[in-house]
Motif scaffolding. Structure first.
Motif, PDB file in Angstrom:
ATOM      1  N   VAL A 185      19.042 -48.545  17.653  1.00  0.00           N
ATOM      2  CA  VAL A 185      18.492 -47.663  18.684  1.00  0.00           C
ATOM      3  C   VAL A 185      19.628 -47.087  19.525  1.00  0.00           C
ATOM      4  N   ILE A 237       6.914 -52.075  21.258  1.00  0.00           N
ATOM      5  CA  ILE A 237       7.267 -50.853  21.977  1.00  0.00           C
ATOM      6  C   ILE A 237       6.103 -50.546  22.901  1.00  0.00           C
ATOM      7  N   GLU A 292       6.838 -42.546  24.520  1.00  0.00           N
ATOM      8  CA  GLU A 292       6.286 -43.727  23.852  1.00  0.00           C
ATOM      9  C   GLU A 292       5.792 -43.364  22.452  1.00  0.00           C
ATOM     10  N   CYS A 305       8.805 -42.816  20.195  1.00  0.00           N
ATOM     11  CA  CYS A 305       9.450 -44.082  19.817  1.00  0.00           C
ATOM     12  C   CYS A 305       8.649 -44.791  18.730  1.00  0.00           C
ATOM     13  N   TYR A 361       9.886 -45.424  14.872  1.00  0.00           N
ATOM     14  CA  TYR A 361       9.879 -46.780  14.314  1.00  0.00           C
ATOM     15  C   TYR A 361       9.105 -46.792  12.997  1.00  0.00           C
TER      16      TYR A 361
END
Length: 188
Positions: free
Chosen positions: A6, A66, A143, A146, A150
């Motif tokens: 990351v 997350i 969010e 992310c 992922y």
């Protein structure tokens, strides 16, 4: 996914077993010195900044969850929800993550909290009767990005993002949450 992959996150806290509090099983120790993803030292005020933020719960270098929050009081306030996960009437998510963190710590695993922030942007925010200029950070969009990043990399969402994965909580956690709720009701 390993946290080292990351590029936008920085560490803010470690989770620890709480041996001093009767109900609470975990606590968070915030770092004395915080550096952003570029190595720039940040003021401690970043921990209380109410701008939207993303948090990553990392166990032994692997991202497990997350999440995003815009709670007033910053990341400190966000983590207080998890820290107090055995008190009051917590959601299954808050209660379950509290237990999952505790289990990892009991196995001598390192649990860390990382954060991703976004620069505030000036925009017009509509109310019921007018618009006012305000500074905002697009935490929900961050969010979602992310989680999307992922999943594109790993093929699935993080293990503790149960809702996104379409998975139920483990039966022992569901039973413990149910028992907690019944106990709480009996005390009223």
């Amino acid at each position: 996914m390993k946290i080292e992959k990351v590029k936008t996150a920085f560490k803010v806290a470690d989770a620890l077993i709480d041996r001093d509090h009767g109900i609470r099983l975990i606590k968070f120790k915030f770092l004395d010195e915080i550096f952003n993803e570029g190595g720039k030292k940040l003021e401690q005020e970043i921990l209380k900044d109410s701008s939207g933020r993303i948090y990553l719960i990392v166990v032994d270098g692997v991202i497990k969850k997350i999440g995003g929050s815009q709670s007033k009081g910053g990341i400190k306030s966000t983590l207080l929800f998890y820290q107090g996960g055995m008190q009051g009437g917590p959601s299954i998510r808050t209660f379950g993550i509290h237990l999952l963190i505790r289990r990892e710590l009991e196995q001598n695993k390192k649990v860390e909290i990382y954060m991703i922030t976004s620069k505030k942007t000036k925009t017009l925010v509509k109310g019921l009767f007018s618009e006012d200029e305000a500074e905002v950070a697009a935490f929900k969009d961050m969010e979602d990005k992310c989680k999307k990043d992922y999943k594109e990399t790993e093929g699935v969402y993080p293990p503790w993002n149960f809702q996104e994965r379409g998975e139920a909580w483990a039966q022992d956690i569901l039973r413990a949450h149910n028992k907690h709720g019944k106990k709480r009701k009996s005390l009223r």
